[in-house]
Design a protein around this motif. Structure first.
Motif, PDB file in Angstrom:
ATOM      1  N   SER A 268       4.574  -4.058  16.322  1.00 39.24           N
ATOM      2  CA  SER A 268       3.739  -2.895  16.630  1.00 39.24           C
ATOM      3  C   SER A 268       2.266  -3.267  16.632  1.00 39.24           C
ATOM      4  CB  SER A 268       3.980  -1.793  15.601  1.00 39.24           C
ATOM      5  OG  SER A 268       3.546  -2.229  14.327  1.00 39.24           O
ATOM      6  N   ASN A 269       1.458  -2.382  17.217  1.00 43.90           N
ATOM      7  CA  ASN A 269       0.009  -2.570  17.243  1.00 43.90           C
ATOM      8  C   ASN A 269      -0.678  -1.592  16.299  1.00 43.90           C
ATOM      9  OD1 ASN A 269      -0.120  -4.675  19.191  1.00 43.90           O
ATOM     10  ND2 ASN A 269       0.327  -3.179  20.787  1.00 43.90           N
ATOM     11  N   ILE A 270      -0.018  -1.271  15.194  1.00 44.72           N
ATOM     12  CA  ILE A 270      -0.605  -0.358  14.222  1.00 44.72           C
ATOM     13  C   ILE A 270      -1.967  -0.878  13.782  1.00 44.72           C
ATOM     14  CG2 ILE A 270      -0.366   0.628  11.917  1.00 44.72           C
ATOM     15  CD1 ILE A 270       2.654   0.504  12.305  1.00 44.72           C
TER      16      ILE A 270
ATOM     17  N   GLU B   8      -5.341   6.305  10.887  1.00 44.34           N
ATOM     18  CA  GLU B   8      -4.130   6.545  11.672  1.00 44.34           C
ATOM     19  C   GLU B   8      -2.913   5.981  10.946  1.00 44.34           C
ATOM     20  OE1 GLU B   8      -4.978   4.718  15.409  1.00 44.34           O
ATOM     21  OE2 GLU B   8      -6.287   6.336  16.107  1.00 44.34           O
ATOM     22  N   PHE B   9      -3.086   4.809  10.365  1.00 44.65           N
ATOM     23  CA  PHE B   9      -1.988   4.186   9.630  1.00 44.65           C
ATOM     24  C   PHE B   9      -1.592   5.039   8.432  1.00 44.65           C
ATOM     25  CE2 PHE B   9      -0.666   1.285   6.167  1.00 44.65           C
ATOM     26  CZ  PHE B   9       0.491   0.794   6.740  1.00 44.65           C
ATOM     27  N   SER B  10      -2.592   5.539   7.711  1.00 47.95           N
ATOM     28  CA  SER B  10      -2.328   6.375   6.547  1.00 47.95           C
ATOM     29  C   SER B  10      -1.594   7.657   6.930  1.00 47.95           C
ATOM     30  CB  SER B  10      -3.641   6.714   5.837  1.00 47.95           C
ATOM     31  OG  SER B  10      -3.421   7.569   4.753  1.00 47.95           O
TER      32      SER B  10
ATOM     33  N   PHE C  60       0.240   4.127   1.408  1.00 44.74           N
ATOM     34  CA  PHE C  60      -1.194   4.180   1.690  1.00 44.74           C
ATOM     35  C   PHE C  60      -1.646   5.634   1.738  1.00 44.74           C
ATOM     36  CE2 PHE C  60      -4.936   2.946   4.426  1.00 44.74           C
ATOM     37  CZ  PHE C  60      -5.490   2.070   3.501  1.00 44.74           C
ATOM     38  N   PRO C  61      -1.541   6.363   0.615  1.00 42.82           N
ATOM     39  CA  PRO C  61      -1.816   7.805   0.625  1.00 42.82           C
ATOM     40  C   PRO C  61      -3.297   8.126   0.437  1.00 42.82           C
ATOM     41  CG  PRO C  61      -1.036   7.159  -1.517  1.00 42.82           C
ATOM     42  CD  PRO C  61      -1.082   5.904  -0.693  1.00 42.82           C
TER      43      PRO C  61
ATOM     44  N   LYS D  46     -10.201   2.575  -4.839  1.00 43.42           N
ATOM     45  CA  LYS D  46     -10.792   1.368  -4.279  1.00 43.42           C
ATOM     46  C   LYS D  46      -9.658   0.418  -3.928  1.00 43.42           C
ATOM     47  CE  LYS D  46     -15.215   1.562  -6.716  1.00 43.42           C
ATOM     48  NZ  LYS D  46     -16.165   0.836  -7.602  1.00 43.42           N
ATOM     49  N   GLY D  47      -9.863  -0.376  -2.884  1.00 46.45           N
ATOM     50  CA  GLY D  47      -8.790  -1.269  -2.498  1.00 46.45           C
ATOM     51  C   GLY D  47      -9.213  -2.320  -1.501  1.00 46.45           C
ATOM     52  N   THR D  48      -8.219  -3.087  -1.081  1.00 48.12           N
ATOM     53  CA  THR D  48      -8.414  -4.189  -0.143  1.00 48.12           C
ATOM     54  C   THR D  48      -7.295  -4.170   0.881  1.00 48.12           C
ATOM     55  OG1 THR D  48      -9.338  -5.529  -1.943  1.00 48.12           O
ATOM     56  CG2 THR D  48      -8.708  -6.687   0.083  1.00 48.12           C
ATOM     57  N   VAL D  49      -7.627  -4.434   2.124  1.00 46.55           N
ATOM     58  CA  VAL D  49      -6.622  -4.668   3.155  1.00 46.55           C
ATOM     59  C   VAL D  49      -6.940  -6.005   3.822  1.00 46.55           C
ATOM     60  CG1 VAL D  49      -6.047  -2.263   3.646  1.00 46.55           C
ATOM     61  CG2 VAL D  49      -7.954  -3.332   4.838  1.00 46.55           C
TER      62      VAL D  49
END
Length: 215
Positions: free
Chosen positions: A94-96, A113-115, A124-125, A162-165
């Motif tokens: 996919s191209n998510i 959009e992903f969330s 990923f709420p 807080k987070g990281t992707v």
């Protein structure tokens, strides 16, 4: 006659459920689930090579895996000293999200959009995502794009996360369809880690990514 058939069917169904629990069916299923999701580190390193070479990952990261989640495979790492969880999600073809999204300024939009795809899921709420830093992490011979973010936690007003992707691509292990077509599939792997309301350590996720290898 129809009511009698329904009653007989219901009785058979209840009997099957009773036999299932009475003869250890629940324990059998539970044990099989645990064997798959939490095998030894050696098994995960050997069987999940298409997420990358995991041999260099520190023992402080407890590795596990999940059953296919709506078709997306998941590898998990739990950093015990900080009680911090990291998930790697195989996005299939996919191209998510793509590596280009980390470069072209579309990342916040794509993450929103992903969330929204996981409204009832703990993956990923978050929403109102704000990228606070982006860069690249050297992992062996690869440079992996990553971004740090802050966001609101869905369903919990006034709480911030807080987070990281991060994202990278690897070649997946062959499945039956690929063997028939005689080709291989390279898919994006999305790294996600977040924590709220406090205590998130960016270095935990970045160190984990830096220990991945791709040989």
């Amino acid at each position: 006659m129809g009511c009698l058939k329904k009653l007989c069917g219901f009785i058979v169904f209840i009997s099957i459920i009773y036999v299932f629990f009475a003869f250890g069916g629940f324990s059998f299923v539970k044990n099989k689930y645990t064997e798959y999701t939490s095998p030894t580190r050696e098994v995960i390193v050997e069987e999940e090579k298409d997420f990358g070479n995991l041999e260099n990952i520190s023992d402080n990261y407890i590795l596990s895996r999940s059953l296919n989640f709506f078709g997306y495979r998941k590898l998990n790492a739990y950093y015990f000293p900080k009680k911090q969880r990291i998930t790697i999600l195989d996005l299939n073809e996919s191209n998510i999200l793509t590596n280009q999204d980390f470069e072209n300024g579309n990342l916040e939009k794509k993450l929103e959009e992903f969330s929204s795809k996981w409204t009832t899921s703990p993956i990923f709420p978050v929403n109102n995502i704000k990228i606070t830093h982006r860069g690249k992490i050297k992992a062996g011979d690869k440079k992996i794009s990553y971004a740090e973010f802050e966001a609101n936690v869905k369903m919990i007003p006034f709480f911030k996360a807080k987070g990281t992707v991060a994202i990278y691509e690897t070649q997946n292990k062959e499945n039956f369809i690929q063997k028939i077509k005689k080709n291989s599939t390279t898919t994006p792997k999305l790294v996600i880690s977040a924590k709220f309301p406090t205590g998130y350590d960016y270095s935990v996720t970045k160190n984990f990514i830096s220990e991945l290898r791709f040989n």
